[in-house]
Design an enzyme around this catalytic site. Structure first.
Site, short mmCIF file in Angstrom:
data_model
loop_
_atom_site.label_atom_id
_atom_site.label_comp_id
_atom_site.label_asym_id
_atom_site.label_seq_id
_atom_site.Cartn_x
_atom_site.Cartn_y
_atom_site.Cartn_z
NE ARG A 15 -1.09 -69.49 12.06
CZ ARG A 15 -0.26 -69.02 12.99
NH1 ARG A 15 0.85 -69.67 13.29
NH2 ARG A 15 -0.55 -67.92 13.67
CG ASP A 16 -0.76 -69.63 16.66
OD1 ASP A 16 0.21 -70.38 16.84
OD2 ASP A 16 -0.78 -68.45 17.05
CG HIS A 207 -1.83 -63.67 18.15
ND1 HIS A 207 -2.37 -64.38 17.09
CD2 HIS A 207 -0.87 -64.50 18.67
CE1 HIS A 207 -1.78 -65.55 16.97
NE2 HIS A 207 -0.85 -65.65 17.93
CG HIS A 209 0.57 -67.75 22.15
ND1 HIS A 209 0.51 -69.03 21.65
CD2 HIS A 209 0.59 -66.94 21.08
CE1 HIS A 209 0.52 -68.98 20.32
NE2 HIS A 209 0.57 -67.72 19.94
CB CYS A 240 5.29 -70.65 18.89
SG CYS A 240 6.24 -70.03 17.49
CG ASN A 249 -3.24 -68.68 19.83
OD1 ASN A 249 -2.89 -69.67 19.20
ND2 ASN A 249 -2.84 -67.47 19.53
P1 HMG Z 1 14.64 -70.30 4.31
O1 HMG Z 1 15.14 -71.69 4.53
O2 HMG Z 1 15.41 -69.18 4.93
O3 HMG Z 1 14.51 -69.87 2.80
O4 HMG Z 1 13.14 -70.23 4.75
P2 HMG Z 1 14.54 -70.56 1.41
O5 HMG Z 1 13.91 -69.55 0.52
O6 HMG Z 1 15.96 -70.99 1.15
O7 HMG Z 1 13.61 -71.86 1.44
C1 HMG Z 1 13.95 -73.10 2.02
C2 HMG Z 1 13.13 -74.21 1.43
O8 HMG Z 1 11.75 -73.98 1.64
C3 HMG Z 1 13.29 -74.31 -0.08
O9 HMG Z 1 13.11 -75.68 -0.43
C4 HMG Z 1 12.14 -73.52 -0.60
O10 HMG Z 1 11.73 -73.90 -1.89
C5 HMG Z 1 11.05 -73.84 0.41
P3 HMG Z 1 14.35 -76.59 -0.90
O11 HMG Z 1 14.94 -75.89 -2.06
O12 HMG Z 1 15.27 -76.64 0.30
O13 HMG Z 1 13.69 -77.92 -1.20
N1 HMG Z 1 10.08 -72.77 0.54
C6 HMG Z 1 8.75 -72.96 0.54
N2 HMG Z 1 7.98 -74.04 0.39
C7 HMG Z 1 6.64 -73.87 0.42
N3 HMG Z 1 6.06 -72.67 0.61
C8 HMG Z 1 6.79 -71.57 0.77
C9 HMG Z 1 8.19 -71.68 0.74
N4 HMG Z 1 9.19 -70.79 0.88
C10 HMG Z 1 10.34 -71.48 0.75
N5 HMG Z 1 6.19 -70.39 0.97
C11 HMG Z 1 10.98 -69.31 5.21
C12 HMG Z 1 12.42 -69.01 4.89
C13 HMG Z 1 10.32 -68.02 5.66
C14 HMG Z 1 10.30 -69.86 3.98
C15 HMG Z 1 10.94 -70.36 6.34
O14 HMG Z 1 11.71 -69.88 7.42
C16 HMG Z 1 9.56 -70.69 6.81
O15 HMG Z 1 8.72 -71.18 6.06
N6 HMG Z 1 9.29 -70.46 8.08
C17 HMG Z 1 7.99 -70.78 8.63
C18 HMG Z 1 7.78 -70.03 9.84
C19 HMG Z 1 6.42 -70.34 10.44
O16 HMG Z 1 5.48 -70.76 9.77
N7 HMG Z 1 6.35 -70.11 11.75
C20 HMG Z 1 5.15 -70.31 12.48
C21 HMG Z 1 4.12 -69.29 12.15
S1 HMG Z 1 4.43 -67.69 12.87
C22 HMG Z 1 3.64 -67.76 14.38
O17 HMG Z 1 3.16 -68.80 14.78
C23 HMG Z 1 3.52 -66.49 15.15
C24 HMG Z 1 2.12 -65.90 15.14
O18 HMG Z 1 1.17 -66.83 15.62
C25 HMG Z 1 2.08 -64.66 16.02
C26 HMG Z 1 2.68 -64.94 17.41
O19 HMG Z 1 2.11 -65.68 18.19
O20 HMG Z 1 3.77 -64.40 17.61
C27 HMG Z 1 1.70 -65.48 13.72
MG MG Z 2 0.74 -67.21 17.71
#
Ligand code: HMG
Ligand code: MG
Length: 307
Positions: A15-16, A207, A209, A240, A249
């Site tokens: 995933r990450d 966690h 990086h 990220c 990571n």
């Molecule tokens: P948004 O644009 O604010 O909200 O997204 P929305 O509800 O208006 O949704 C936009 C579009 O996405 C819509 O589609 C929704 O249907 C669709 P459209 O109508 O435009 O065709 N949608 C989805 N589709 C599939 N699955 C879903 C989903 N939700 C909405 N669950 C949202 C808000 C949170 C969804 C968006 O910002 C998002 O998905 N962000 C992803 C963020 C992400 O994955 N980041 C990386 C992971 S975090 C990370 O790496 C950190 C970590 O490792 C720890 C660290 O290192 O810090 C964990």
């Molecule tokens: Mg991370």
């Protein structure tokens, strides 16, 4: 404090590690990677995300990945779920654990999930409740706990605040995430000293990086605080999408090498992880950045050439 005698290593490479790859990694490759990691003995693998494919296209095949993997009995397969739609996907995919991910920095929360910290907690509340109702484990991930690419310094009190909010949602485990790898050992001590006052030490994870090369030192500092869960990415895959310049990571092979040297049990076979790191680096045409992985591969090749 004495170092723990055993730790849980959560493999987050699928995933990450992969989420930031520009070229789409075929679903079959993701499945093979996870199967190899399962065979190596990881108790917990972060396998996929159920997020918007517009935001993170690489993770669009989460359902297919989860359907295709061979699950090792007793192992936990986790997926990221930012909202109810993500939770429904996770439930259909029979995920063992869902991950809600917030930040200790307002600016990062906006960039990563398009809402404020307070709004994110509101969005996570029904997800956490639904997970409880369905008996699915919940993990909360606190991004930018040691620094933020947009706001810089992140006060320890902000980390404690998000940990308390995640605790109130019923999280089984909470990750202290150094999203951009800027933290150093002193700060790690300070943050864990503070968060262990509001959440059980044995359910907190590190966690890290490795952008600034501090991850192993930070893990050691966390071990000294009695932390016994660490996240790592095979071959050091990753970066990220919302933290420009951040690298992957800490490499799993390097963490396992450290734990083996310290006599700390992980239940994971280092040689099989080295082979999995070689497999995925070759499959996606990316340099393997694990120091231990590269050293062990070179050693095995020179031994094979001599025999
Ligand atoms: P948004 O644009 O604010 O909200 O997204 P929305 O509800 O208006 O949704 C936009 C579009 O996405 C819509 O589609 C929704 O249907 C669709 P459209 O109508 O435009 O065709 N949608 C989805 N589709 C599939 N699955 C879903 C989903 N939700 C909405 N669950 C949202 C808000 C949170 C969804 C968006 O910002 C998002 O998905 N962000 C992803 C963020 C992400 O994955 N980041 C990386 C992971 S975090 C990370 O790496 C950190 C970590 O490792 C720890 C660290 O290192 O810090 C964990
Ligand atoms: Mg991370």
């Amino acid at each position: 404090m004495a170092l723990p005698t055993a730790v849980k290593i959560v493999e987050v490479g699928p995933r990450d590690g992969l989420q930031n790859e520009k070229e789409f990694v075929p679903t079959a490759t993701k499945i093979e990677l996870i199967n190899r990691l399962s065979a190596a003995g990881f108790p917990n693998i972060e396998a996929a995300s159920f997020v918007s494919p517009k935001w993170v296209p690489q993770m669009a095949d989460g359902a297919e990945v989860m359907a295709g993997i061979e699950r090792r009995s007793g192992a936990i397969y986790s997926v990221l779920t930012p909202n109810m739609r993500g939770f429904e996907g996770a439930l259909a995919a029979r995920a063992d654990e869902i991950v809600i991910f917030g930040a200790a920095s307002e600016a990062f929360s906006q960039k990563n999930i398009n809402c404020s910290i307070a709004e994110s907690i509101e969005r996570f509340a029904p997800v956490a409740q639904a997970a409880k109702e369905h008996g699915v484990r919940i993990r909360g991930s606190v991004s930018c706990a040691l620094g933020c690419p947009y706001q810089g310094e992140v006060p320890v009190a902000s980390v404690v605040d998000v940990v308390e909010r995640f605790a109130a949602l019923g999280c089984d485990e909470i990750d202290i995430a150094d999203t951009i790898g800027v933290g150093t050992a002193k700060r790690v001590h300070e943050v864990f000293e503070a968060v262990t006052k509001v959440f059980p030490r044995e359910r907190l994870s590190g966690h890290f990086h490795d952008t600034y090369g501090q991850a192993l030192a930070n893990i050691y500092a966390a071990l000294e605080e009695g932390i016994a869960i660490f996240h790592a990415s095979v071959a050091g895959l990753g970066g990220c999408p919302y933290a420009k310049g951040a690298t992957g990571n800490v490499a799993t092979e390097d963490v396992l090498y450290l734990m083996n040297g310290l006599g700390i049990q992980t239940g994971v076979d280092l040689n099989q992880v080295v082979a999995a790191g070689d497999f995925i680096s070759n499959a996606i045409g990316r340099a393997n950045v694990s120091r231990a992985g590269k050293a062990l591969l070179a050693k095995a090749r020179s031994e094979a050439a001599c025999s």
